[in-house]
Scaffold this active site. Structure first.
Site, PDB file in Angstrom:
ATOM      1  N   GLU A 125     -10.705   5.185   7.615  1.00 46.16           N
ATOM      2  CA  GLU A 125      -9.444   5.826   8.028  1.00 46.16           C
ATOM      3  C   GLU A 125      -9.786   7.117   8.762  1.00 46.16           C
ATOM      4  O   GLU A 125      -9.575   8.230   8.284  1.00 46.16           O
ATOM      5  CB  GLU A 125      -8.543   6.113   6.813  1.00 46.16           C
ATOM      6  CG  GLU A 125      -7.125   6.528   7.231  1.00 46.16           C
ATOM      7  CD  GLU A 125      -6.233   6.872   6.064  1.00 46.16           C
ATOM      8  OE1 GLU A 125      -6.711   6.904   4.916  1.00 46.16           O
ATOM      9  OE2 GLU A 125      -5.035   7.132   6.313  1.00 46.16           O
ATOM     10  N   HIS A 131       0.853  -1.197   0.000  1.00 43.12           N
ATOM     11  CA  HIS A 131       0.000   0.000   0.000  1.00 43.12           C
ATOM     12  C   HIS A 131       0.882   1.237   0.000  1.00 43.12           C
ATOM     13  O   HIS A 131       1.490   1.588   1.011  1.00 43.12           O
ATOM     14  CB  HIS A 131      -0.916  -0.004   1.241  1.00 43.12           C
ATOM     15  CG  HIS A 131      -1.890   1.125   1.274  1.00 43.12           C
ATOM     16  ND1 HIS A 131      -3.247   0.942   1.428  1.00 43.12           N
ATOM     17  CD2 HIS A 131      -1.717   2.461   1.172  1.00 43.12           C
ATOM     18  CE1 HIS A 131      -3.862   2.108   1.415  1.00 43.12           C
ATOM     19  NE2 HIS A 131      -2.948   3.050   1.278  1.00 43.12           N
ATOM     20  N   HIS A 181      -9.600   2.108   1.000  1.00 42.19           N
ATOM     21  CA  HIS A 181      -9.208   2.889   2.181  1.00 42.19           C
ATOM     22  C   HIS A 181     -10.463   2.911   3.050  1.00 42.19           C
ATOM     23  O   HIS A 181     -11.408   3.650   2.752  1.00 42.19           O
ATOM     24  CB  HIS A 181      -8.846   4.319   1.780  1.00 42.19           C
ATOM     25  CG  HIS A 181      -7.480   4.474   1.202  1.00 42.19           C
ATOM     26  ND1 HIS A 181      -7.096   3.893   0.023  1.00 42.19           N
ATOM     27  CD2 HIS A 181      -6.390   5.158   1.670  1.00 42.19           C
ATOM     28  CE1 HIS A 181      -5.835   4.218  -0.226  1.00 42.19           C
ATOM     29  NE2 HIS A 181      -5.380   4.977   0.755  1.00 42.19           N
TER      30      HIS A 181
HETATM   31 FE   FE2 Z   1      -3.318   5.168   1.565  1.00 40.21          FE
END
Ligand code: FE2
Length: 415
Positions: free
Chosen positions: A212, A56, A209
């Protein structure tokens, strides 16, 4: 190529590794150290380990920290704002030179597989097009997967859905998402269903994602895992970050883990990035803001570590050294027991290979491509403690990087 006196993970003996036509043809135990002949490579008892994987990273944004302004607050959201100011300056030439520099940094640190996100919240899609071109151009040197990542929202950014389809038609390897950044919870849920729908339509991997944010009410992971389960896609789906899980209450987590296990999805944690970006709205105590790596691992759920950024608007350090990320991650996640250290390298090698769906061509096994690193140490524990540079990186039987071990010229020893 013929290597002697090599150690392998989880084994105490010395090994001979034979390679022909870029493939491991024999892996044999030695009864003791062997005097290497002129045509053999003496590993000197050091650990031969499958290559590091960076699962990532944002190569399109790498090496842009401070351009045009620095992220002074250290929040994820200011990072997105600063990147929004840098985006209009993007060009193919600009991206190419930064990505090549970053790839060389990664290769120099024993990384042979990379999954990069490419921002698709850009009508020109210049980042995605350039990364797909570089992926094809450098496929003999490094394996790259490109995730089409809707940075400003798949459904909230005007035309985001159309740009995602265009990116998949251009050749992105995976569909991305950012549900916690969509304008509403409803859009976040809808975006997760759409990501899975697109992955099935175009037969691509998924890497979202996901959650987050330090908000304990950000619960898009359950939607993603449920969609993966119902569509039998689990092993092809990855949830990156999931830092909200740090803030979920334990009762909810206990229920959630049942679904996560059944879904068989993968997890990527970015410990250095997340401990930097998260907890920014806390006073004290400050949350660490990293997902529950120790508990996921103990539950048999696949989880690996990534660096996420190298000198970009979200994180202005980073050097391509996954041993550094591993060291931080084990501290932050309190995985500091002997058993944790003894298998630590899995978090930056084997687990990452499972996440990237490359297990069929990864690992030191007869019949597989002869790709490996020689590391400063004889097992996971000593390699982790030494934090040494990668000494040798072999890809498909060819040496692609070799370095002399650092040594002190004037010893300051006492006693
Ligand atoms: Fe990222």
């Amino acid at each position: 190529m013929h290597i002697v006196n090599a150690r392998l993970r989880q084994r105490s003996e010395l090994f001979e590794l034979k390679i022909d036509n870029g493939v491991f043809t024999a892996i044999e135990t030695q009864t003791g150290p062997i005097e290497a002949s002129a045509d053999q490579l003496d590993a000197g008892g050091k650990l031969a380990c499958a290559p590091f994987i960076e699962p990532h990273i944002h190569l399109d944004a790498a090496l842009t920290a401070g351009e045009p302004a620095w992220n002074e607050s250290g929040t994820l959201f200011e990072g997105i704002e600063r990147w929004g100011e840098r985006k209009p300056m993007l060009s193919e030439a600009d991206i190419r030179q930064r990505v090549i520099k970053t790839l060389n940094l990664l290769i120099g640190n024993g990384v042979q597989f990379v999954r990069t996100h490419a921002d698709t919240s850009d009508p020109s899609l210049v980042g995605l097009k350039t990364l797909c071109a570089l992926r094809d151009e450098f496929k003999d040197k490094i394996d790259i997967q490109v995730v089409a990542f809707p940075q400003d929202g798949l459904l909230s950014y005007p035309g985001g859905d159309r740009l995602m389809e265009e990116a998949l038609e251009i050749g992105a390897d995976a569909v991305g998402g950012i549900p916690h950044f969509e304008y509403t919870r409803e859009l976040g849920v809808a975006s997760m269903k759409r990501v899975i729908e697109l992955a099935m339509k175009y037969d691509r991997l998924v890497d979202v994602h996901c959650d987050e944010i330090d908000d304990p009410n950000s619960r898009f992971l359950e939607v993603l895992a449920c969609e993966a389960l119902f569509n039998d896609l689990g092993a092809r789906v990855t949830a990156s970050h999931t830092v909200a899980m740090h803030s979920y209450d334990n009762a909810y987590c206990s229920k959630l883990f049942r679904l996560l296990k059944q879904s068989n999805i993968n997890f990527i944690a970015c410990p250095t990035e997340s401990i930097h970006l998260q907890g920014r709205f806390d006073t004290y105590p400050k949350r660490r803001g990293v997902t529950r790596v120790k508990e996921l691992d103990a539950a048999g759920i696949n989880v690996c570590f990534a660096e996420d950024s190298i000198f970009d608007p979200w994180y202005s350090l980073g050097n391509g050294k996954l041993l550094r990320t591993l060291d931080f991650g084990l501290h932050i996640c309190q995985m500091m027991g002997y058993k944790d250290f003894s298998k630590a390298l899995s978090l930056v090698t084997d687990n990452s290979a499972r996440t990237l769906n490359i297990e069929d061509r990864y690992g030191i096994e007869v019949g597989k491509p002869a790709s490996f690193n020689l590391l400063e140490g004889e097992d996971d524990y000593s390699v982790l403690r030494n934090q040494g540079d990668v000494l040798l990186s072999v890809r498909h039987g060819e040496t692609i990087m070799q370095r002399e071990p650092a040594k002190i010229v004037t010893p300051p020893w006492i006693g």
